[in-house]
Design a protein around this motif. Sequence first.
Motif, PDB file in Angstrom:
ATOM      1  N   SER A 239       2.158   5.163  -7.689  1.00 17.36           N
ATOM      2  CA  SER A 239       1.051   4.982  -8.638  1.00 17.36           C
ATOM      3  C   SER A 239       0.986   6.062  -9.719  1.00 17.36           C
ATOM      4  O   SER A 239       0.765   5.758 -10.889  1.00 17.36           O
ATOM      5  N   GLN A 240       1.226   7.320  -9.340  1.00 22.22           N
ATOM      6  CA  GLN A 240       1.132   8.396 -10.334  1.00 22.22           C
ATOM      7  C   GLN A 240       2.241   8.282 -11.378  1.00 22.22           C
ATOM      8  O   GLN A 240       1.994   8.384 -12.588  1.00 22.22           O
TER       9      GLN A 240
ATOM     10  N   GLU B   5       0.818  -1.231   0.000  1.00 21.96           N
ATOM     11  CA  GLU B   5       0.000   0.000   0.000  1.00 21.96           C
ATOM     12  C   GLU B   5       0.843   1.268   0.000  1.00 21.96           C
ATOM     13  O   GLU B   5       0.558   2.232  -0.711  1.00 21.96           O
ATOM     14  N   GLU B   6       1.885   1.255   0.809  1.00 23.56           N
ATOM     15  CA  GLU B   6       2.746   2.438   0.925  1.00 23.56           C
ATOM     16  C   GLU B   6       3.449   2.725  -0.406  1.00 23.56           C
ATOM     17  O   GLU B   6       3.479   3.864  -0.880  1.00 23.56           O
ATOM     18  N   GLU B   7       4.010   1.675  -1.003  1.00 21.13           N
ATOM     19  CA  GLU B   7       4.694   1.830  -2.296  1.00 21.13           C
ATOM     20  C   GLU B   7       3.694   2.273  -3.365  1.00 21.13           C
ATOM     21  O   GLU B   7       4.000   3.121  -4.204  1.00 21.13           O
ATOM     22  N   ASN B   8       2.531   1.680  -3.291  1.00 20.97           N
ATOM     23  CA  ASN B   8       1.473   1.995  -4.252  1.00 20.97           C
ATOM     24  C   ASN B   8       1.151   3.488  -4.233  1.00 20.97           C
ATOM     25  O   ASN B   8       1.060   4.141  -5.282  1.00 20.97           O
ATOM     26  N   ALA B   9       1.013   4.023  -3.029  1.00 23.27           N
ATOM     27  CA  ALA B   9       0.691   5.447  -2.880  1.00 23.27           C
ATOM     28  C   ALA B   9       1.803   6.327  -3.452  1.00 23.27           C
ATOM     29  O   ALA B   9       1.546   7.348  -4.090  1.00 23.27           O
ATOM     30  N   LEU B  10       3.044   5.899  -3.241  1.00 20.41           N
ATOM     31  CA  LEU B  10       4.191   6.685  -3.703  1.00 20.41           C
ATOM     32  C   LEU B  10       4.394   6.600  -5.217  1.00 20.41           C
ATOM     33  O   LEU B  10       4.784   7.568  -5.858  1.00 20.41           O
TER      34      LEU B  10
END
Length: 201
Positions: free
Chosen positions: A181-182, A174-179
């Motif tokens: 994803s964009q 989740e943490e990596e995803n948030a960082l």
Amino acid sequence: MKKEILYLTEYLAKSDNAHVSAFYAVLVQTLATFELYTPTKFTQPQIGALMMRQGLCAPSSYDVGVKALDAALEQLLPLPLQEAKKSLFITLLNANFPKKKSFLSVSLELFLSQLEPVEKSIYENLLAYVSGLNRALALFFVLGKEEASSFTPERLVAFGEALHVKLLELVFNEEENALLSQGLKELLGVYLSLYGKHLYM
């Protein structure tokens, strides 16, 4: 060749090992969702037997299957597309590991040997995302070359975006995803343009 690619994709998707089959299961499911392919009801051993009956080489392991699929897909991609993919990946590495650029300019092997454990983990996740995306888009490309009416540019974008979301879930926490994803969404756009250019030109 197309038949072999589809057999291999389903073969990998139906592996007993859920961890290794997850991406291919998602790929087959996404193709089915967009009505681009109807999966068979065969089990993995049945697909292997079918392949052998048709004179194709059934993979002896997951890794062998992945290599065979990659080789079959690459064979059907235009050389400029293959080269552009490699160049884009190097650009991605340079952007994400600026302090290791000098090693990368020598060789990928040297670059990898210089990565710290955390960097190596980031590299492996990026590689998993990019490899998955490329396999999926290459499959779309191969199928689209033969059935242009179903494999429209709009479907390419929708297919890519759907897979992007699923790849983020599969590869990153989740943490990596948030960082990431964009940035990865922007990268997806570049890959979609690349494949679209060669598929619809």
